[in-house]
Design an enzyme around this catalytic site. Structure first.
Site: not given
Ligand code: DQA
Length: 147
Positions: A15, A22, A79, A82, A103
């Site tokens: 995503n 988004r 990153n 989720a 991370e």
């Molecule tokens: C994320 C935080 C996660 O909880 C979420 O599912 C994401 C984005 C962030 O960059 O803040 O996809 O990794």
């Protein structure tokens, strides 16, 4: 004297290719491409080759991490999106690496829903950057070099 360029891979999980469209109230208006360009610009002084990889698929992320073992990398920034909250498989893959790992989370996951408070993959990280928004990747790359 030639200075060897350090090489970093930045992996973005599911995503994150939808940034810009988004939940902009959480993640802001910039696309992933914009963030890549911004990060590359902000890290120019590091004398570093930065390669970007994004996938929505857990297996593809694991395969990319495995491939790193056969290649020459100095740092990994990830990153996992989720997958950070769910993927023992990505955690296990990260543990195979012997280079420093940062991370990154754009948002502060601790101030969000409780299911975002567990970060399985972060157990393999040397550094965790969260809540720094679009600057998180640049902070992470600088921190890895300074470590
Ligand atoms: C994320 C935080 C996660 O909880 C979420 O599912 C994401 C984005 C962030 O960059 O803040 O996809 O990794």
């Amino acid at each position: 004297m030639t200075v060897k360029k350090r090489k970093s891979l930045v992996i973005n999980g599911p995503n994150l290719n939808m940034l810009g469209k988004r939940e902009p109230e959480i993640y802001g208006p910039l696309t992933l491409k914009d963030i890549e360009t911004l990060t590359n610009d902000l890290c120019e002084h590091l004398s570093m080759d930065i390669t970007w990889f994004q996938s929505n698929h857990e297996g593809a992320i694991i395969d990319r991490i495995h491939k790193m073992k056969k290649e020459k990398w100095d740092y990994l920034v990830i990153n996992p999106g989720a997958f950070s909250h769910t993927s023992v498989a990505i955690l296990d893959a990260l543990k195979i690496l012997s280079i420093p790992i940062a991370e990154v989370h754009l948002s502060n996951t601790y101030s969000r829903e409780s299911f975002r408070h567990t970060l399985l993959t972060a157990q393999a990280a040397t550094i965790i950057m969260k809540g720094l928004g679009i600057y998180g990747y640049a902070f992470a790359l600088n921190a890895l070099v300074m470590k």
